[in-house]
Write an enzyme that holds these catalytic residues in place. Structure first.
Site, PDB file in Angstrom:
ATOM      1  N   GLY A  69      31.762  40.508  41.288  1.00 15.15           N
ATOM      2  CA  GLY A  69      32.684  40.082  42.336  1.00 15.15           C
ATOM      3  C   GLY A  69      32.151  40.499  43.695  1.00 15.15           C
ATOM      4  O   GLY A  69      32.296  41.653  44.097  1.00 15.15           O
ATOM      5  N   THR A  90      36.648  34.391  39.413  1.00 20.42           N
ATOM      6  CA  THR A  90      37.114  34.113  40.779  1.00 20.42           C
ATOM      7  C   THR A  90      38.635  34.232  40.894  1.00 20.42           C
ATOM      8  O   THR A  90      39.368  34.111  39.916  1.00 20.42           O
ATOM      9  CB  THR A  90      36.717  32.697  41.200  1.00 20.42           C
ATOM     10  OG1 THR A  90      37.223  31.780  40.230  1.00 20.42           O
ATOM     11  CG2 THR A  90      35.210  32.557  41.301  1.00 20.42           C
ATOM     12  N   ILE A 143      35.114  40.653  37.746  1.00 25.17           N
ATOM     13  CA  ILE A 143      36.165  39.659  37.660  1.00 25.17           C
ATOM     14  C   ILE A 143      35.608  38.245  37.830  1.00 25.17           C
ATOM     15  O   ILE A 143      34.574  38.065  38.485  1.00 25.17           O
ATOM     16  CB  ILE A 143      37.248  39.882  38.759  1.00 25.17           C
ATOM     17  CG1 ILE A 143      36.600  39.895  40.150  1.00 25.17           C
ATOM     18  CG2 ILE A 143      38.004  41.157  38.513  1.00 25.17           C
ATOM     19  CD1 ILE A 143      37.603  40.030  41.323  1.00 25.17           C
ATOM     20  N   CYS A 187      38.341  30.556  33.474  1.00 22.30           N
ATOM     21  CA  CYS A 187      38.039  29.562  34.493  1.00 22.30           C
ATOM     22  C   CYS A 187      39.334  29.023  35.098  1.00 22.30           C
ATOM     23  O   CYS A 187      40.193  28.523  34.380  1.00 22.30           O
ATOM     24  CB  CYS A 187      37.230  28.407  33.929  1.00 22.30           C
ATOM     25  SG  CYS A 187      36.888  27.166  35.190  1.00 22.30           S
TER      26      CYS A 187
END
Lengths: 265, 311
Positions: free
Chosen positions: B252, B197, B195, B133
């Site tokens: 993604g 972000t 992925i 994160c």
């Protein structure tokens, strides 16, 4: 129950400067809609702009859903180009609406805040409930025709005795909408059972403060950047009293003003 | 019309009826989207990241739209473990489809404790460790940027998970993702999800202020799909050479069935649909159906499509 559907555009007409009334064929959403609730609307099917926009429900007519909107940015500019017969992805109705059960409520709209409150007024009218209505705007030109908009389901504001106030004095009282509201609250006798407000943030803050002063319940309709509309993205955070946040899409958009931390918003 | 394709996959120790999962942080705890999806339409979901204690998240504004994408800086707002177990998991357990619980700790010990508690729940099919994160100060991406830290967190969770498969969600915000994936695999992870972000920002030129209160946030949406595809292809290749039993779950910017197919072709065994659900609450189900139609048209099963890139 909320649903998602491709809704056909019935009409999409200018009703004021940069202000449009969109009529969508969306019976399942229209049937379930309550004043103060909203829908998420994709203004174009492509990847840019990517996100849907939240719009207050302005009213329902049969199976048709009415959306009153102002052209402000890229999304609403594209929406204004939507042609009758085209289809737009829409989901809703979403969120908590106004509680219309209060005794003789006072409706306070500022600018585009008229959109959900005209719907609330219509429902109160239908049930024969008494209410007061206040409508503030920058000037007469700043909004849809003050006395009437014919056709296409726009509401006849004059018929419902909206007390107008304008910042330039071109229509109604010269001043802010909180002034006639204060006058009403100061009246002897019965106070409004609740104040229902929608409009720009400074107006909502002033209305919330006024209601706190007169100890009248206040329901405010709030907005925040929002991605999903259904409570998942947690983007639409409204600071709440005592810390933490409320979601405009779930705990709102209509929130009891006493739950909102107006200093942090 | 082509006969229906076999869409079932076995990925990261979990059997899925089809390879489309809803991604963590974009699907709440599942119930938020139940009005919009037929039961069983998707292979399962990954929950919003769960931490030991509730988290209120970052101050607003938390999201902003960008060209073909969006930034978020939610800050892992979540109800916390106890509330999740008491009020979110019971409903989820009754739904068809796999339940993967994304979990987030600020220390190795917290990851281990979360793995121990969640691993004991019969309604949980797998755990996904959030070491990626970009929007929190402690833990988060800090764990995902060093192979040693990825390995340590993964090993601690695997040791406590009581046999529940452990997946590790990786951040793209590194120079080379392959060593992180290999470290997770070495430590006992059964899959890596990628992925998360891309760290990004947006500025309002009128006010010269950042558009997010957190200043920076994570970019998602169709804008990042080419980056995700490249990383899935690289990581799948690296794992195939050294840990062939460890799977890649690709995500993604997946907006359509063919986007999902591209991720499978690149080497993912399953995919996650994230931001697309924001743009259309029916997206995950629609994408699963589109992927099935694509596979039928290509006369290939989902499992056969995985890693079928022709170079």
């Amino acid at each position: 129950m909320s649903i998602s559907l491709k809704a056909k555009v019935m009409s999409n007409q200018p009703v004021g400067p940069e202000i449009f009334l969109l009529t969508l064929e969306a019976p399942a959403i229209a049937d379930a809609a309550r004043p103060g609730q909203f829908v998420m609307l994709r203004v174009s099917p492509g990847p840019d702009p990517l996100l849907a926009r939240p719009f207050s429900i302005h009213g329902v007519e049969g199976g048709k859903l009415l959306i009153l909107y102002q052209v402000k940015g890229k999304g609403t500019k594209l929406l204004a180009q939507a042609r009758p017969g085209s289809e737009l992805l829409v989901w809703g109705p979403l969120g908590r609406g106004f509680d219309l059960a209060a005794e003789r409520p006072a409706l306070v709209a500022g600018g585009m805040g008229i959109a959900p409150l005209a719907f609330a007024a219509e429902r109160l009218e239908e049930r024969g409930a008494a209410f007061d209505a206040f409508y503030g705007l920058a000037s007469k030109e700043a909004f849809i025709a003050w006395d009437s908009v014919s056709g296409d389901g726009a509401f006849f504001l004059e018929d419902w005795g909206w007390n107008g106030a304008s910042e330039d004095g071109s229509v109604g009282l010269h001043g802010l909408v909180t002034e006639p509201l204060r006058t009403r609250l100061e009246q002897d006798g019965e106070r409004p059972g609740a104040v229902l407000a929608c409009g720009p943030l400074p107006m909502l803050k002033a209305v919330a403060l006024l209601c706190a002063e007169f100890e009248v319940a206040c329901q405010t309709s709030l907005e925040a950047p929002m991605a999903c509309g259904v409570g998942a993205c947690l983007g639409c955070a409204i600071p709440s009293v005592g810390g933490g946040y409320l979601r405009a899409c779930q705990e709102g958009p209509v929130m009891d003003a006493s739950l909102v931390d107006w200093k942090k918003i | 019309m082509s006969p229906a394709a076999n869409m079932a996959v076995f990925v990261g120790g979990v059997r899925l009826a089809n390879p489309v999962l809803a991604a963590s942080g974009t699907f709440g705890y599942g119930r938020e989207y139940s009005p919009y999806l037929e039961p069983g339409a998707i292979g399962g979901l990954v929950t919003k990241g769960v931490s030991l204690e509730p988290r209120v998240g970052n101050p607003p504004p938390r999201i902003v739209e960008t060209a073909c994408g969006m930034l978020n800086a939610i800050g892992l707002a979540n109800v916390g473990l106890e509330e999740f177990l008491a009020h979110k998991l019971p409903w989820l357990s009754e739904q068809p489809g796999a339940v993967v619980v994304n979990l987030y700790g600020e220390s190795v010990a917290e990851f281990a404790e979360l793995a121990r508690r969640l691993g004991a729940e019969p309604g949980v099919d797998a755990l996904e460790l959030n070491v990626s994160c970009p929007n929190v100060k402690e833990g988060g991406m800090a764990f995902g940027c060093h192979p040693g830290a990825v390995g340590e967190v993964t090993a601690a969770a695997v040791a406590e998970a009581q046999g529940k498969p452990v997946w590790v969600k990786l951040t793209p915000n590194v120079t080379d993702l392959a060593p992180m994936a290999l470290a997770a695999a070495q430590a006992g992870a059964q899959a890596v999800s990628l992925i998360n972000t891309l760290l990004a920002m947006a500025i309002d030129p009128k006010t010269r202020r950042p558009k997010l209160a957190n200043v920076v946030g994570g970019l998602s949406g169709p804008a990042i799909k080419p980056v995700g595809l490249r990383m899935v292809w690289q990581v799948a290749g690296a794992l195939k050479a050294e840990h062939p039993g460890v799977d890649v779950v690709g995500l993604g910017g997946i907006m359509s069935g063919t986007d999902a197919a591209e991720y499978l072709i690149a080497g993912a065994k399953a995919v996650q649909v994230g931001t697309a659900s924001f743009t259309d609450p029916t997206a995950a189900g629609r994408i699963a159906a589109e992927l099935a139609a694509y596979c039928a048209g290509q006369e290939v099963s989902a499992a056969e499509l995985a890693g079928s890139l022709r170079i």
